[in-house]
Write a protein that holds these residues in place. Structure first.
Motif, PDB file in Angstrom:
ATOM      1  N   LEU A   1       0.811  -1.220   0.000  1.00  0.00           N
ATOM      2  CA  LEU A   1       0.000   0.000   0.000  1.00  0.00           C
ATOM      3  C   LEU A   1       0.843   1.267   0.000  1.00  0.00           C
ATOM      4  N   ARG A   2       2.132   1.117   0.239  1.00  0.00           N
ATOM      5  CA  ARG A   2       3.001   2.300   0.188  1.00  0.00           C
ATOM      6  C   ARG A   2       3.135   2.821  -1.237  1.00  0.00           C
ATOM      7  N   LEU A   3       2.647   2.051  -2.182  1.00  0.00           N
ATOM      8  CA  LEU A   3       2.666   2.515  -3.570  1.00  0.00           C
ATOM      9  C   LEU A   3       1.938   3.850  -3.682  1.00  0.00           C
ATOM     10  N   LYS A   4       0.948   4.058  -2.830  1.00  0.00           N
ATOM     11  CA  LYS A   4       0.152   5.291  -2.841  1.00  0.00           C
ATOM     12  C   LYS A   4       1.018   6.522  -2.624  1.00  0.00           C
ATOM     13  N   GLU A   5       2.075   6.389  -1.826  1.00  0.00           N
ATOM     14  CA  GLU A   5       2.904   7.536  -1.448  1.00  0.00           C
ATOM     15  C   GLU A   5       4.020   7.808  -2.440  1.00  0.00           C
ATOM     16  N   MET A   6       4.190   6.907  -3.400  1.00  0.00           N
ATOM     17  CA  MET A   6       5.383   6.984  -4.245  1.00  0.00           C
ATOM     18  C   MET A   6       5.188   7.857  -5.480  1.00  0.00           C
ATOM     19  N   PRO A   7       6.289   8.279  -6.093  1.00  0.00           N
ATOM     20  CA  PRO A   7       6.218   9.153  -7.264  1.00  0.00           C
ATOM     21  C   PRO A   7       5.409   8.528  -8.404  1.00  0.00           C
ATOM     22  N   LYS A   8       4.914   9.370  -9.255  1.00  0.00           N
ATOM     23  CA  LYS A   8       4.083   8.929 -10.375  1.00  0.00           C
ATOM     24  C   LYS A   8       4.803   7.906 -11.242  1.00  0.00           C
ATOM     25  N   VAL A   9       6.100   8.115 -11.466  1.00  0.00           N
ATOM     26  CA  VAL A   9       6.843   7.189 -12.338  1.00  0.00           C
ATOM     27  C   VAL A   9       6.911   5.792 -11.733  1.00  0.00           C
ATOM     28  N   VAL A  10       6.888   5.708 -10.421  1.00  0.00           N
ATOM     29  CA  VAL A  10       6.890   4.401  -9.754  1.00  0.00           C
ATOM     30  C   VAL A  10       5.533   3.733  -9.918  1.00  0.00           C
ATOM     31  N   ARG A  11       4.471   4.506  -9.727  1.00  0.00           N
ATOM     32  CA  ARG A  11       3.116   3.963  -9.826  1.00  0.00           C
ATOM     33  C   ARG A  11       2.764   3.537 -11.249  1.00  0.00           C
ATOM     34  N   GLU A  12       3.522   4.083 -12.221  1.00  0.00           N
ATOM     35  CA  GLU A  12       3.260   3.744 -13.613  1.00  0.00           C
ATOM     36  C   GLU A  12       4.259   2.726 -14.159  1.00  0.00           C
ATOM     37  N   HIS A  13       5.132   2.231 -13.295  1.00  0.00           N
ATOM     38  CA  HIS A  13       6.173   1.283 -13.719  1.00  0.00           C
ATOM     39  C   HIS A  13       5.729  -0.125 -13.320  1.00  0.00           C
ATOM     40  N   ARG A  14       5.454  -0.943 -14.304  1.00  0.00           N
ATOM     41  CA  ARG A  14       4.853  -2.260 -14.042  1.00  0.00           C
ATOM     42  C   ARG A  14       5.656  -3.129 -13.061  1.00  0.00           C
ATOM     43  N   PRO A  15       6.969  -3.248 -13.202  1.00  0.00           N
ATOM     44  CA  PRO A  15       7.707  -4.094 -12.247  1.00  0.00           C
ATOM     45  C   PRO A  15       7.519  -3.673 -10.786  1.00  0.00           C
ATOM     46  N   PHE A  16       7.466  -2.372 -10.528  1.00  0.00           N
ATOM     47  CA  PHE A  16       7.243  -1.912  -9.152  1.00  0.00           C
ATOM     48  C   PHE A  16       5.820  -2.247  -8.697  1.00  0.00           C
ATOM     49  N   VAL A  17       4.871  -2.053  -9.588  1.00  0.00           N
ATOM     50  CA  VAL A  17       3.478  -2.354  -9.244  1.00  0.00           C
ATOM     51  C   VAL A  17       3.311  -3.852  -8.951  1.00  0.00           C
ATOM     52  N   GLU A  18       3.985  -4.672  -9.710  1.00  0.00           N
ATOM     53  CA  GLU A  18       3.908  -6.125  -9.485  1.00  0.00           C
ATOM     54  C   GLU A  18       4.441  -6.493  -8.106  1.00  0.00           C
ATOM     55  N   VAL A  19       5.517  -5.832  -7.694  1.00  0.00           N
ATOM     56  CA  VAL A  19       6.067  -6.083  -6.354  1.00  0.00           C
ATOM     57  C   VAL A  19       5.035  -5.714  -5.295  1.00  0.00           C
ATOM     58  N   ALA A  20       4.382  -4.593  -5.492  1.00  0.00           N
ATOM     59  CA  ALA A  20       3.366  -4.136  -4.538  1.00  0.00           C
ATOM     60  C   ALA A  20       2.192  -5.111  -4.476  1.00  0.00           C
ATOM     61  N   LEU A  21       1.753  -5.595  -5.626  1.00  0.00           N
ATOM     62  CA  LEU A  21       0.612  -6.504  -5.676  1.00  0.00           C
ATOM     63  C   LEU A  21       0.914  -7.851  -5.049  1.00  0.00           C
ATOM     64  N   GLN A  22       2.156  -8.271  -5.137  1.00  0.00           N
ATOM     65  CA  GLN A  22       2.520  -9.541  -4.498  1.00  0.00           C
ATOM     66  C   GLN A  22       2.394  -9.457  -2.984  1.00  0.00           C
ATOM     67  N   GLN A  23       2.532  -8.231  -2.451  1.00  0.00           N
ATOM     68  CA  GLN A  23       2.400  -8.052  -1.009  1.00  0.00           C
ATOM     69  C   GLN A  23       0.956  -7.773  -0.614  1.00  0.00           C
ATOM     70  N   ASN A  24       0.248  -7.003  -1.439  1.00  0.00           N
ATOM     71  CA  ASN A  24      -1.135  -6.637  -1.116  1.00  0.00           C
ATOM     72  C   ASN A  24      -1.880  -6.268  -2.400  1.00  0.00           C
ATOM     73  N   GLY A  25      -2.868  -7.068  -2.748  1.00  0.00           N
ATOM     74  CA  GLY A  25      -3.622  -6.821  -3.969  1.00  0.00           C
ATOM     75  C   GLY A  25      -4.347  -5.493  -3.987  1.00  0.00           C
ATOM     76  N   MET A  26      -4.616  -4.937  -2.794  1.00  0.00           N
ATOM     77  CA  MET A  26      -5.307  -3.649  -2.724  1.00  0.00           C
ATOM     78  C   MET A  26      -4.487  -2.526  -3.357  1.00  0.00           C
ATOM     79  N   ALA A  27      -3.197  -2.766  -3.539  1.00  0.00           N
ATOM     80  CA  ALA A  27      -2.318  -1.747  -4.111  1.00  0.00           C
ATOM     81  C   ALA A  27      -2.692  -1.407  -5.549  1.00  0.00           C
TER      82      ALA A  27
END
Length: 277
Positions: free
Chosen positions: A48-74
């Protein structure tokens, strides 16, 4: 001598130290300044910390995949394009079905809702009204969690085929059945074969069905007599069969049979405490 620490371990420690020193991110931070180790470390701690991160992180698939593996709500904090990616949606909902609540644009998408209810049946409550009328989708939800039946369209409660299958997955669904189905011997029998408590939901006429009650008694569920018709509680042969399972079954018998010497003798012989009945 000096203990050598593997490079990967040093990087993890450095990232952890960086996190402790500063958790702040700038929304418009360019990718060149993103520390991927720090980002991944934080996301593995909490997607869920994806919410706090820069736009480029939230739009970068590998980072999003890491977040989803921890919590699908991301998935709710991923970039719009990635939120619409069906592969990522499937990953997210198989991890956290409840994420469907945050995905309003997909609550009318049958496939997406199916992914959610296969993980958590109660997520059916987030589906659009039309999908909550779909018997196949609703059955998937009920099979995952019988409590999902609460969120099915009420018209399904009178659907014989649907309720028969729902009750087959859990007898508790009988409590939602239309009164006509609670008066259906076959439907009640499906529930009763799972738990004697189902008899409490049966109609008065079904409670008079001797063969139905006898089947439950012979399976060891003598307690079914508690909800059986009074005439069956006064059936000497049936009560005797119940007492053979447990002397406590005397408590379900009519007053006349509780004073029956032979039945009392049999009951007390099995359970001395049955004498109080």
């Amino acid at each position: 001598g000096k203990v050598l620490v593997p490079y990967s371990k040093r990087r993890e420690k450095e990232a952890e130290e960086a996190i402790r020193q500063s958790d702040a991110w700038e929304e418009d931070m360019p990718m060149e300044l993103i520390d991927d180790v720090k980002v991944c470390f934080q996301l593995r701690q909490s997607g869920l910390r994806l919410k706090e991160m820069p736009k480029v992180v939230r739009e970068h698939r590998p980072f999003v995949e890491v977040a989803l593996q921890q919590n699908g709500m991301a998935i709710a904090y991923a970039g719009k394009e990635l939120q619409a990616n069906r592969e990522l949606l499937e990953v997210a909902l198989h991890k956290s079905g409840e994420a469907l609540e945050l995905l309003e644009a997909f609550q009318n998408d049958e496939e997406v809702v199916l992914w959610a209810v296969q993980t958590s049946g109660r997520c059916l409550r987030f589906a659009c009204d039309e999908l909550r009328k779909d018997p196949d989708l609703c059955l998937e939800a009920v099979r995952q969690n019988w409590q999902a039946i609460e969120y099915c369209d009420p018209m399904l409660y009178s659907d014989w085929d649907f309720m028969k299958q729902a009750i087959g997955s859990s007898w508790r669904c009988l409590s939602f059945a239309h009164p006509d189905l609670c008066n259906d011997k076959e439907v009640v029998q499906i529930a009763l074969r799972q738990s004697w408590l189902a008899m409490a939901q049966a109609s008065a006429s079904v409670r008079q069905e001797r063969d139905l009650v006898q089947e439950a008694v012979q399976s060891g569920a003598w307690q079914v007599l508690l909800h059986a018709d009074p005439a069956l509680q006064d059936d000497e042969e049936l009560v005797l069969q119940a007492i053979e399972s447990s002397g406590f079954a005397l408590s379900c018998a009519s007053q006349r049979l509780r004073d029956h010497e032979e039945l009392v003798f049999r009951a007390v012989g099995d359970q001395p405490m049955a004498l109080e009945y």
